[in-house]
Structures are given as C-alpha cells and as structure tokens.
Design an enzyme around this catalytic site. Sequence first.
Site, PDB file in Angstrom:
ATOM      1  N   HIS A   1       3.616 -11.589  12.353  1.00 55.15           N
ATOM      2  CA  HIS A   1       3.257 -10.233  11.900  1.00 55.15           C
ATOM      3  C   HIS A   1       3.233 -10.184  10.374  1.00 55.15           C
ATOM      4  O   HIS A   1       2.336  -9.584   9.774  1.00 55.15           O
ATOM      5  CB  HIS A   1       4.295  -9.200  12.388  1.00 55.15           C
TER       6      HIS A   1
ATOM      7  N   LYS B   1       8.683   1.347  27.623  1.00 55.25           N
ATOM      8  CA  LYS B   1       9.276   0.016  27.477  1.00 55.25           C
ATOM      9  C   LYS B   1      10.766   0.115  27.254  1.00 55.25           C
ATOM     10  O   LYS B   1      11.259   1.113  26.747  1.00 55.25           O
ATOM     11  CB  LYS B   1       8.626  -0.703  26.293  1.00 55.25           C
TER      12      LYS B   1
ATOM     13  N   ARG C   1      -4.000 -14.819  18.054  1.00 59.94           N
ATOM     14  CA  ARG C   1      -3.347 -16.128  18.008  1.00 59.94           C
ATOM     15  C   ARG C   1      -4.182 -17.185  18.704  1.00 59.94           C
ATOM     16  O   ARG C   1      -4.358 -18.291  18.222  1.00 59.94           O
ATOM     17  CB  ARG C   1      -1.969 -16.061  18.682  1.00 59.94           C
TER      18      ARG C   1
ATOM     19  N   SER D   1       6.749 -11.951  20.002  1.00 59.57           N
ATOM     20  CA  SER D   1       8.007 -11.204  19.980  1.00 59.57           C
ATOM     21  C   SER D   1       8.817 -11.491  21.244  1.00 59.57           C
ATOM     22  O   SER D   1      10.036 -11.601  21.201  1.00 59.57           O
ATOM     23  CB  SER D   1       7.727  -9.699  19.886  1.00 59.57           C
TER      24      SER D   1
HETATM   25  O1  PNS Z   1       2.146  -5.152  19.591  1.00 63.52           O
HETATM   26  P1  PNS Z   1       1.412  -4.661  20.811  1.00 63.52           P
HETATM   27  O2  PNS Z   1       2.397  -4.129  21.835  1.00 63.52           O
HETATM   28  O3  PNS Z   1       0.485  -5.698  21.369  1.00 63.52           O
HETATM   29  O4  PNS Z   1       0.502  -3.413  20.314  1.00 63.52           O
HETATM   30  C1  PNS Z   1      -0.319  -2.703  21.257  1.00 63.52           C
HETATM   31  C2  PNS Z   1      -0.959  -1.448  20.616  1.00 63.52           C
HETATM   32  C3  PNS Z   1       0.068  -0.628  19.876  1.00 63.52           C
HETATM   33  C4  PNS Z   1      -2.047  -1.875  19.661  1.00 63.52           C
HETATM   34  C5  PNS Z   1      -1.625  -0.622  21.766  1.00 63.52           C
HETATM   35  O5  PNS Z   1      -0.741  -0.557  22.852  1.00 63.52           O
HETATM   36  C6  PNS Z   1      -1.955   0.809  21.360  1.00 63.52           C
HETATM   37  O6  PNS Z   1      -2.733   1.033  20.469  1.00 63.52           O
HETATM   38  N1  PNS Z   1      -1.346   1.783  22.054  1.00 63.52           N
HETATM   39  C7  PNS Z   1      -1.525   3.192  21.771  1.00 63.52           C
HETATM   40  C8  PNS Z   1      -2.255   3.893  22.922  1.00 63.52           C
HETATM   41  C9  PNS Z   1      -3.754   3.812  22.757  1.00 63.52           C
HETATM   42  O7  PNS Z   1      -4.308   4.200  21.741  1.00 63.52           O
HETATM   43  N2  PNS Z   1      -4.459   3.343  23.795  1.00 63.52           N
HETATM   44  C10 PNS Z   1      -5.899   3.253  23.783  1.00 63.52           C
HETATM   45  C11 PNS Z   1      -6.405   1.858  23.519  1.00 63.52           C
HETATM   46  S1  PNS Z   1      -6.269   0.885  24.983  1.00 63.52           S
END
Ligand code: PNS
Length: 177
Positions: free
Chosen positions: A23, A47, A96, A135
């Site tokens: 990150h 979560k 990645r 993570s």
């Molecule tokens: O680090 P992560 O858990 O892979 O991040 C995921 C993230 C935060 C990018 C994604 O879950 C997110 O944007 N969630 C917010 C809800 C949202 O906007 N959903 C619509 C897109 S699918």
Amino acid sequence: MSRMKKMNIAIYPGSFDPLTLGHMDVIHRAAAMFNTLYVSVLNNKEKSPLFSIAERVTILKEATKDIPNVSVDSFSGLLVHNAHEKDAHIIIRGLRAITDFDYELQIAQTNKILSKGEIDTVFLSTSLEYAYLSSSSVRQIASFNGDISMCVLPFVAEQIYQKYGFSKKPVEEEHHE
Ligand code: PNS
C-alpha cells in the site's frame, strides 16, 4: 483542458487492515502523480477487522505524515459518492497479479457507470518486491508470531503483534541439530 484539471485530485480507497508496504508503495507513487491524494479507509461494518477504522486512520496518518499532499480519512457507503464529495475524478488501485484483475476490472467498470462516466480508475502495478503481499497474509503470519518485518512498517508491525498478544519481535526459529 478541464479534464486535466480534474485529474489533480485522486482517491486511493481500501480496507488497509493492516496497511502494508505494498500500500505504501502505491501511496508514494500516486502522491507523485497527483496534486492531492486522499487515502480513504472503507468503513465496512460487515467485516470483523483487526484494527478499528479509527486505528487504521491513525496508522495511515502516521505513515504518510511526511507526504504533504496526502490526506487520510474514512468513508462509508459508495466510493463514487465519497469521490464526488472530494471532487476526485480518479480512483487509484494497485494491481499485484492477473488474479486481481477480474475483481478490480469489475469494480472499476461499476464505478465508471455509477458515476455516469465521471470517475476513472487508474491501476498502478505493484512493485515486484511487494507483489506477493496481502493484508490477509500479514494477519495470518502475525497470528502465528511469524516475521512480518518485510511486509509492514516497523511501528505497524509492533501494533499488529500487540493485537495478537505477542511482544514486538517474533519468536526466533528453533534450530534442531
Ligand atoms: O482493500 P479492499 O478491501 O480491496 O478495498 C475494496 C474497496 C474499498 C475499493 C471496495 O470495497 C469499495 O469501494 N467499497 C465501497 C462500496 C462501493 O462503492 N461499491 C461499488 C463498487 S463495487
């Protein structure tokens, strides 16, 4: 021309539970590309996290305190709404490996549609030395008191070990003759 102006603000969203060197690599590189980079922690109540949202924000603030154009906060709900509030038209995500691609492409396309074409996603390929990092693997290694010094910043490692009830340094491997 107006498009160029819009590209000045970007948002890097994620769970950051915990913040890894992968990150940090993305944060440093994105901060060098955009005038303002918001690092936004997703407040996902479903979560069961290692660190609370407030703890993750504090860790990110400490880790980015020397990068002047980075701002850290958290958000709930839709990412595109959060980006819109910040006037950010670019979402940053790290890639990645090809295994990330399906999931990331789907999110990027959904966000593009939800924002009526206003928000694009820019993917940064994770530097090779961090390509293996996640993570969840950091959590798993730390939960068994394994060495995570190559995965996270030292002060973050300390806090992770504390969460699992270990002292700062991992137990030395026992060598059997
Ligand atoms: O680090 P992560 O858990 O892979 O991040 C995921 C993230 C935060 C990018 C994604 O879950 C997110 O944007 N969630 C917010 C809800 C949202 O906007 N959903 C619509 C897109 S699918």
